[in-house]
Write a protein that holds these residues in place. Structure first.
Motif, PDB file in Angstrom:
ATOM      1  N   ALA A 416      28.048  -2.579 -30.354  1.00  0.00           N
ATOM      2  CA  ALA A 416      27.538  -2.513 -31.721  1.00  0.00           C
ATOM      3  C   ALA A 416      28.724  -2.328 -32.649  1.00  0.00           C
ATOM      4  N   SER A 417      29.213  -3.433 -33.178  1.00  0.00           N
ATOM      5  CA  SER A 417      30.357  -3.398 -34.085  1.00  0.00           C
ATOM      6  C   SER A 417      29.888  -3.223 -35.518  1.00  0.00           C
ATOM      7  N   LEU A 418      30.740  -2.646 -36.321  1.00  0.00           N
ATOM      8  CA  LEU A 418      30.448  -2.545 -37.746  1.00  0.00           C
ATOM      9  C   LEU A 418      30.499  -3.917 -38.405  1.00  0.00           C
ATOM     10  N   VAL A 419      31.503  -4.711 -38.035  1.00  0.00           N
ATOM     11  CA  VAL A 419      31.701  -6.047 -38.594  1.00  0.00           C
ATOM     12  C   VAL A 419      31.975  -7.013 -37.453  1.00  0.00           C
ATOM     13  N   ASP A 420      31.320  -8.169 -37.487  1.00  0.00           N
ATOM     14  CA  ASP A 420      31.584  -9.253 -36.540  1.00  0.00           C
ATOM     15  C   ASP A 420      32.016 -10.489 -37.313  1.00  0.00           C
ATOM     16  N   ASN A 421      32.961 -11.231 -36.756  1.00  0.00           N
ATOM     17  CA  ASN A 421      33.482 -12.399 -37.456  1.00  0.00           C
ATOM     18  C   ASN A 421      33.765 -13.529 -36.485  1.00  0.00           C
ATOM     19  N   ILE A 422      33.282 -14.715 -36.826  1.00  0.00           N
ATOM     20  CA  ILE A 422      33.638 -15.935 -36.098  1.00  0.00           C
ATOM     21  C   ILE A 422      34.430 -16.876 -37.004  1.00  0.00           C
ATOM     22  N   GLY A 423      34.302 -16.702 -38.314  1.00  0.00           N
ATOM     23  CA  GLY A 423      34.984 -17.582 -39.251  1.00  0.00           C
ATOM     24  C   GLY A 423      36.280 -16.978 -39.759  1.00  0.00           C
ATOM     25  N   THR A 424      36.392 -16.868 -41.089  1.00  0.00           N
ATOM     26  CA  THR A 424      37.538 -16.217 -41.722  1.00  0.00           C
ATOM     27  C   THR A 424      37.001 -15.119 -42.618  1.00  0.00           C
ATOM     28  N   LEU A 425      37.402 -13.894 -42.355  1.00  0.00           N
ATOM     29  CA  LEU A 425      36.938 -12.750 -43.130  1.00  0.00           C
ATOM     30  C   LEU A 425      38.131 -11.980 -43.653  1.00  0.00           C
ATOM     31  N   GLU A 426      38.120 -11.708 -44.948  1.00  0.00           N
ATOM     32  CA  GLU A 426      39.154 -10.919 -45.603  1.00  0.00           C
ATOM     33  C   GLU A 426      38.511  -9.668 -46.199  1.00  0.00           C
ATOM     34  N   LEU A 427      38.965  -8.503 -45.784  1.00  0.00           N
ATOM     35  CA  LEU A 427      38.533  -7.240 -46.370  1.00  0.00           C
ATOM     36  C   LEU A 427      39.689  -6.681 -47.182  1.00  0.00           C
ATOM     37  N   VAL A 428      39.475  -6.524 -48.468  1.00  0.00           N
ATOM     38  CA  VAL A 428      40.537  -6.117 -49.386  1.00  0.00           C
ATOM     39  C   VAL A 428      40.141  -4.800 -50.046  1.00  0.00           C
ATOM     40  N   LEU A 441      35.199  -1.313 -33.471  1.00  0.00           N
ATOM     41  CA  LEU A 441      34.768  -1.064 -34.852  1.00  0.00           C
ATOM     42  C   LEU A 441      34.673  -2.383 -35.621  1.00  0.00           C
ATOM     43  N   LEU A 442      35.760  -3.150 -35.607  1.00  0.00           N
ATOM     44  CA  LEU A 442      35.807  -4.446 -36.282  1.00  0.00           C
ATOM     45  C   LEU A 442      36.144  -5.497 -35.228  1.00  0.00           C
ATOM     46  N   ARG A 443      35.299  -6.525 -35.119  1.00  0.00           N
ATOM     47  CA  ARG A 443      35.488  -7.506 -34.048  1.00  0.00           C
ATOM     48  C   ARG A 443      35.472  -8.912 -34.635  1.00  0.00           C
ATOM     49  N   ASN A 444      36.444  -9.731 -34.201  1.00  0.00           N
ATOM     50  CA  ASN A 444      36.314 -11.165 -34.449  1.00  0.00           C
ATOM     51  C   ASN A 444      36.380 -11.905 -33.120  1.00  0.00           C
ATOM     52  N   TYR A 445      35.249 -12.526 -32.784  1.00  0.00           N
ATOM     53  CA  TYR A 445      35.146 -13.261 -31.527  1.00  0.00           C
ATOM     54  C   TYR A 445      36.029 -14.500 -31.551  1.00  0.00           C
ATOM     55  N   ALA A 446      36.196 -15.063 -32.723  1.00  0.00           N
ATOM     56  CA  ALA A 446      37.024 -16.253 -32.935  1.00  0.00           C
ATOM     57  C   ALA A 446      37.444 -16.230 -34.392  1.00  0.00           C
ATOM     58  N   GLY A 447      38.193 -17.211 -34.828  1.00  0.00           N
ATOM     59  CA  GLY A 447      38.566 -17.258 -36.232  1.00  0.00           C
ATOM     60  C   GLY A 447      39.632 -16.241 -36.594  1.00  0.00           C
ATOM     61  N   GLN A 448      39.658 -15.874 -37.882  1.00  0.00           N
ATOM     62  CA  GLN A 448      40.721 -15.048 -38.417  1.00  0.00           C
ATOM     63  C   GLN A 448      40.146 -13.880 -39.202  1.00  0.00           C
ATOM     64  N   SER A 449      40.734 -12.709 -39.015  1.00  0.00           N
ATOM     65  CA  SER A 449      40.372 -11.532 -39.799  1.00  0.00           C
ATOM     66  C   SER A 449      41.611 -11.000 -40.506  1.00  0.00           C
ATOM     67  N   ASN A 480      35.225 -13.869 -24.714  1.00  0.00           N
ATOM     68  CA  ASN A 480      35.370 -14.415 -23.373  1.00  0.00           C
ATOM     69  C   ASN A 480      35.847 -15.866 -23.372  1.00  0.00           C
ATOM     70  N   LEU A 481      35.510 -16.617 -24.421  1.00  0.00           N
ATOM     71  CA  LEU A 481      35.784 -18.050 -24.434  1.00  0.00           C
ATOM     72  C   LEU A 481      36.744 -18.483 -25.528  1.00  0.00           C
ATOM     73  N   TYR A 482      36.926 -17.675 -26.571  1.00  0.00           N
ATOM     74  CA  TYR A 482      37.682 -18.134 -27.730  1.00  0.00           C
ATOM     75  C   TYR A 482      38.729 -17.105 -28.139  1.00  0.00           C
ATOM     76  N   PRO A 483      39.870 -17.583 -28.629  1.00  0.00           N
ATOM     77  CA  PRO A 483      40.871 -16.668 -29.176  1.00  0.00           C
ATOM     78  C   PRO A 483      40.510 -16.318 -30.620  1.00  0.00           C
ATOM     79  N   GLY A 484      41.247 -15.397 -31.147  1.00  0.00           N
ATOM     80  CA  GLY A 484      41.115 -15.052 -32.554  1.00  0.00           C
ATOM     81  C   GLY A 484      42.437 -14.510 -33.032  1.00  0.00           C
ATOM     82  N   SER A 485      42.552 -14.287 -34.338  1.00  0.00           N
ATOM     83  CA  SER A 485      43.776 -13.716 -34.878  1.00  0.00           C
ATOM     84  C   SER A 485      43.432 -12.607 -35.861  1.00  0.00           C
ATOM     85  N   LEU A 486      44.312 -11.619 -35.933  1.00  0.00           N
ATOM     86  CA  LEU A 486      44.138 -10.468 -36.803  1.00  0.00           C
ATOM     87  C   LEU A 486      45.410 -10.254 -37.596  1.00  0.00           C
ATOM     88  N   THR A 487      45.270 -10.054 -38.896  1.00  0.00           N
ATOM     89  CA  THR A 487      46.400  -9.720 -39.769  1.00  0.00           C
ATOM     90  C   THR A 487      46.026  -8.466 -40.549  1.00  0.00           C
TER      91      THR A 487
END
Length: 637
Positions: A416-428, A441-449, A480-487
């Motif tokens: 149970a994550s607070l935030v899930d992301n498959i696309g591009t999510l920017e938290l400012v 806490l914050l999860r991106n299965y794929a895409g960019q956070s 399990n199947l896709y990479p993601g990136s975190l900045t």
């Protein structure tokens, strides 16, 4: 000589009976001076009359056990339904809380309480001081009768629910409160219903056995007939409450999907000093996304920055507030729009900037707060300005995730994550505090956070069930199947409860890039900086930051400061970590080139110039002009 067509039309209009060309005001009720005793009689009298019409409803209950319908056969400039008149002859409605008229669909046939068959023949239809209740659109013999327990609107249409209007205690197969029946997403004509919720109008306590407990953009599916399906409609939430609705399918508050060309979906536009409040909705059965499910509305033009603007206007304090929704995935689930009539999702079109978002008090399993559900959706969540003060029950940061809780017992059940992301999510400039999540806490299965100038403090992460997640992390990157990136830039991440690692690279090619952050914990032992399926070198440290643990630094990739040519890091021993707080004792102005414009408070980083052409950037989320960032014990609000 043949006369111009315009002249012939003018003559034809002059020859029409006066009763068919007038603007009319009618009074409905059982008291003295009322024009019509029943709502349906008043509707029938004016459905063939052009002009702008006002229906004045006496302050009483109108029983419509088989539903009431307004089905104009001619074009009408505007239709205004105004309830709450104490007597039919009054010049204005009452101003008290009980000065409303009730349209009650209880009993009789299974049908919506109110059917507005607009079909493009009304410029604007507005309803005020009127309650729609008791509808039971549960029939599967008719596509329209199975959708929209309180109101079914067939478009194209522009409909406003305004002051004193409530859609409550209705039920339907789809759209327990409201069904917005525009053109099919597969059609070449959008025929969109634009549905405005303003002046405190509410959608409350409605139930759908399938999708859209509060609002559904579509009709019902009739067995043996072509799929009625999702339809074009826009939910424009300005000053409203969508609350305490339930659904057995997707979207307890709303379920609304659109297309790139036709628009449609959710359009939060909270005005100053008001909120679009989604509160207390719950999922039932296999349903999910209690706070709503759908697209963001591409009817909003693209701005010069490449984003479609939603949320509060620049400099205003209006809020999209998500609060106290429960069940399976209690959060708000958003996806990208597709091309009309196809299953193609064009890149670059579903790019949105959402200003002022508060998520609090959510409880359940799955996504607690916010889900970005397709790779083509790019969502930037940010405050509406540097000096904007937001309030929601109490003063609150304009981007805030607080007091959200995973239900159940640690070590069992799903993540149970607070935030899930498959696309591009920017938290400012986000405040992420006092949340309890499972696995991450914050999860991106794929895409960019991207997380920038944010405070992530006082959160807890517990283990999920066996086989779901064997670690507890602040950020999980990839699946399990896709990479993601975190900045992560200029963000403070502080835990006071056990955590296995700050960043979990869950896929072998996942990456993380961090600069000028604080990664620390008062719990023992201190979390690892990184771990998971990817090699530690995929965790890239850029030239400055505070890391509580440095024992694995040799395995990370490093980027030196482009100005100084070195990697500056403050040693872990420079601080005395006390339970629950840092003790001051080290000037945390870091000798690195600044990388973002604003700190958490919207104040500019870099008040003193150390390098030619660039100022210093404090580590973490807050610029400290006294050069000791923890002078107040920690970076507190």
């Amino acid at each position: 000589m043949r006369q111009p067509i315009q002249s012939l039309l003018a003559v034809a209009i002059l020859l029409l009976p006066p009763s068919l060309t007038r603007a009319a005001t009618v009074s409905v009720g059982t008291g003295a001076g009322c024009t019509y005793a029943t709502l349906q009689a008043a509707f029938d009298a004016l459905d063939g009359v052009s002009g702008t019409h006002t229906f004045k409803l006496r302050r009483e209950t109108f029983a419509v056990p088989n539903g009431a319908s307004y089905d104009p056969s001619v074009s009408q400039g505007g239709v205004f339904i105004e309830g709450g008149y104490v007597e039919c002859g009054d010049a204005a409605p009452g101003n008290g809380i009980n000065d409303v008229s009730i349209i009650d669909g209880s009993g009789g046939a299974q049908a919506p309480t109110l059917r507005l068959l607009v079909d493009g023949r009304i410029g604007t239809l507005q309803i005020r001081r009127t309650v729609m209740q008791g509808g039971d659109a549960l029939s599967t013999s008719n596509a329209f009768n199975g959708a929209g327990g309180g109101i079914a609107i067939r478009g194209p249409a522009s409909v406003l629910l305004g002051r004193g209007t409530v859609v409550r205690n209705n039920q339907a197969v789809r759209g327990g409160g409201v069904a917005l029946i525009g053109g099919l997403l597969a059609s070449t004509t959008a025929d969109r219903v634009d549905f405005y919720l303003d002046e405190g109008a509410s959608i409350l306590n409605n139930t759908a056995t399938n999708e859209g407990g509060g609002i559904y953009c579509g009709g019902n599916t009739v067995p043996g007939a072509p799929t009625f399906g999702l339809r074009h409609a826009s939910i424009v939430a300005i000053d409203t409450i969508i609350g305490f609705n339930s659904a057995g399918g997707l979207g307890s508050a709303f379920s609304c999907y659109g297309t790139v060309e036709g628009g449609g979906g959710f359009q939060p536009r909270p005005r100053a000093n008001a909120a679009a409040l989604i509160i207390g909705n719950t999922t039932t059965g296999s349903g999910s996304c209690a706070a709503g499910s759908g697209t963001l509305d591409t009817a909003i033009p693209m701005g010069g920055d490449g984003y479609r603007p939603l949320g509060a206007a620049d400099g205003e304090n209006g809020l999209l507030a998500i609060a106290n929704n429960t069940g399976s995935r209690p959060g708000l689930c958003l996806t990208a729009s597709r091309t009309i009539g196809t299953d193609d999702y064009p890149s670059g079109q579903s790019s949105f900037r959402l200003q002022n978002l508060v998520v609090t008090g959510q409880e359940g399993t799955g996504t607690l707060g916010l889900s970005v559900g397709r790779e083509e959706l790019r969502l930037r969540v940010q405050p509406s300005g540097r000096n904007v003060a937001c309030t929601f029950f109490e003063p609150t940061p304009c981007v805030s995730f607080t007091n959200n809780t995973a239900s159940g017992t640690a070590g069992t059940g799903p993540g149970a994550s607070l935030v899930d992301n498959i696309g591009t999510l920017e938290l400012v400039r986000a405040s992420i505090r006092n949340n309890l999540a499972r696995s991450a806490l914050l999860r991106n299965y794929a895409g960019q956070s991207f997380v920038t100038s944010s405070l992530i403090v006082d959160n807890r992460v517990e283990l999920a069930g066996t086989g779901v997640g064997s670690t507890r992390s602040a950020f999980e990157v990839g699946g399990n199947l896709y990479p993601g990136s975190l900045t992560v830039r200029h963000t403070t991440v502080l835990f006071s409860t056990p955590l296995d690692r700050f960043v979990n690279l869950a896929y072998e090619t996942s990456t993380a890039n961090v600069r000028a952050n604080i990664f620390a914990s008062t719990a023992i032992p201190a979390p690892a900086n990184v771990g998971g399926a990817a090699p530690p070198v995929n965790f890239q440290r850029e030239w400055c930051g505070y890391f509580q643990r440095t024992d694995d630094f040799a395995t990370h990739s490093v980027v030196n400061d482009p100005t100084s040519g070195t990697f500056e890091v403050i040693a872990a021993g420079a601080f005395s970590l006390q339970p629950g707080t840092f003790a001051p004792g080290y000037g945390l102005v870091d000798w690195c080139t600044k990388s973002v414009a604003d700190d958490f408070y919207g104040k500019p980083f870099g008040s003193v110039v150390y390098y030619p052409g660039a100022g210093p950037a404090d580590i973490g989320a807050v610029e400290n002009r006294a050069d000791v960032i923890f002078a107040d014990g920690f970076e507190r609000l």
